[in-house]
Design a protein around this motif. Structure first.
Motif, PDB file in Angstrom:
ATOM      1  N   VAL A  14       0.871  -1.163  -0.052  1.00 28.54           N
ATOM      2  CA  VAL A  14      -0.016   0.000  -0.049  1.00 28.54           C
ATOM      3  C   VAL A  14       0.981   1.292  -0.113  1.00 28.54           C
ATOM      4  O   VAL A  14       0.738   2.152  -0.747  1.00 28.54           O
ATOM      5  CB  VAL A  14      -1.007  -0.115   1.338  1.00 28.54           C
ATOM      6  CG1 VAL A  14      -1.738   1.447   1.387  1.00 28.54           C
ATOM      7  CG2 VAL A  14      -1.934  -1.196   0.976  1.00 28.54           C
ATOM      8  N   GLU A  15       1.913   1.149   0.875  1.00 23.99           N
ATOM      9  CA  GLU A  15       2.768   2.299   0.933  1.00 23.99           C
ATOM     10  C   GLU A  15       3.550   2.554  -0.445  1.00 23.99           C
ATOM     11  O   GLU A  15       3.695   3.652  -0.870  1.00 23.99           O
ATOM     12  CB  GLU A  15       3.993   2.214   2.175  1.00 23.99           C
ATOM     13  CG  GLU A  15       3.185   2.052   3.506  1.00 23.99           C
ATOM     14  CD  GLU A  15       4.529   2.065   4.554  1.00 23.99           C
ATOM     15  OE1 GLU A  15       5.588   1.900   4.197  1.00 23.99           O
ATOM     16  OE2 GLU A  15       3.901   1.369   5.472  1.00 23.99           O
ATOM     17  N   LYS A  16       3.853   1.536  -1.125  1.00 22.73           N
ATOM     18  CA  LYS A  16       4.441   1.632  -2.390  1.00 22.73           C
ATOM     19  C   LYS A  16       3.483   2.142  -3.288  1.00 22.73           C
ATOM     20  O   LYS A  16       4.021   2.985  -4.151  1.00 22.73           O
ATOM     21  CB  LYS A  16       4.996   0.227  -2.806  1.00 22.73           C
ATOM     22  CG  LYS A  16       5.648   0.083  -4.122  1.00 22.73           C
ATOM     23  CD  LYS A  16       7.055   0.847  -4.481  1.00 22.73           C
ATOM     24  CE  LYS A  16       7.717   0.365  -5.806  1.00 22.73           C
ATOM     25  NZ  LYS A  16       7.930   1.632  -6.483  1.00 22.73           N
ATOM     26  N   LEU A  17       2.424   1.736  -3.686  1.00 20.11           N
ATOM     27  CA  LEU A  17       1.376   2.383  -4.432  1.00 20.11           C
ATOM     28  C   LEU A  17       1.128   3.911  -4.106  1.00 20.11           C
ATOM     29  O   LEU A  17       0.914   4.397  -4.984  1.00 20.11           O
ATOM     30  CB  LEU A  17       0.129   1.488  -4.149  1.00 20.11           C
ATOM     31  CG  LEU A  17       0.032   0.063  -4.603  1.00 20.11           C
ATOM     32  CD1 LEU A  17      -1.213  -0.733  -4.369  1.00 20.11           C
ATOM     33  CD2 LEU A  17       0.189   0.052  -6.358  1.00 20.11           C
ATOM     34  N   ARG A  18       1.069   4.080  -2.873  1.00 20.35           N
ATOM     35  CA  ARG A  18       0.772   5.413  -2.529  1.00 20.35           C
ATOM     36  C   ARG A  18       1.964   6.410  -2.900  1.00 20.35           C
ATOM     37  O   ARG A  18       1.869   7.679  -3.502  1.00 20.35           O
ATOM     38  CB  ARG A  18       0.490   5.850  -1.057  1.00 20.35           C
ATOM     39  CG  ARG A  18      -0.825   5.220  -0.883  1.00 20.35           C
ATOM     40  CD  ARG A  18      -1.721   5.927   0.394  1.00 20.35           C
ATOM     41  NE  ARG A  18      -2.664   5.395   0.712  1.00 20.35           N
ATOM     42  CZ  ARG A  18      -4.104   5.317   0.100  1.00 20.35           C
ATOM     43  NH1 ARG A  18      -3.910   6.110  -1.096  1.00 20.35           N
ATOM     44  NH2 ARG A  18      -5.029   4.777   0.465  1.00 20.35           N
TER      45      ARG A  18
END
Length: 70
Positions: A14-18
């Motif tokens: 999720v952090e990578k996508l954001r």
């Protein structure tokens, strides 16, 4: 695999996508070509939606008992 380690791994996703969405937005803001601005706007929006869907799935899985728990 333990649920907590699985959720932690996916939280990193999720952090990578954001982060990727923010980078696309930055590139969009720097782009001078209208078609490239549109492309990076769509990419940023899409990555943000994906991050939200992964977060929602993680929240739902945290509330669902594992088969071992039954």
């Amino acid at each position: 695999m333990e649920r907590s380690s699985c959720n932690e791994r996916h939280a990193g996703s999720v952090e990578k996508l954001r982060s990727d969405a923010a980078e696309c937005a930055l590139i969009r803001d720097l782009a001078t070509d209208p078609k490239k601005r549109e492309l990076f706007t769509r990419l940023a929006d899409h990555l943000s939606v994906l991050a939200g869907e992964v977060e929602r799935a993680l929240a739902e899985s945290a509330q669902t008992p594992l088969l071992d728990d039954i």
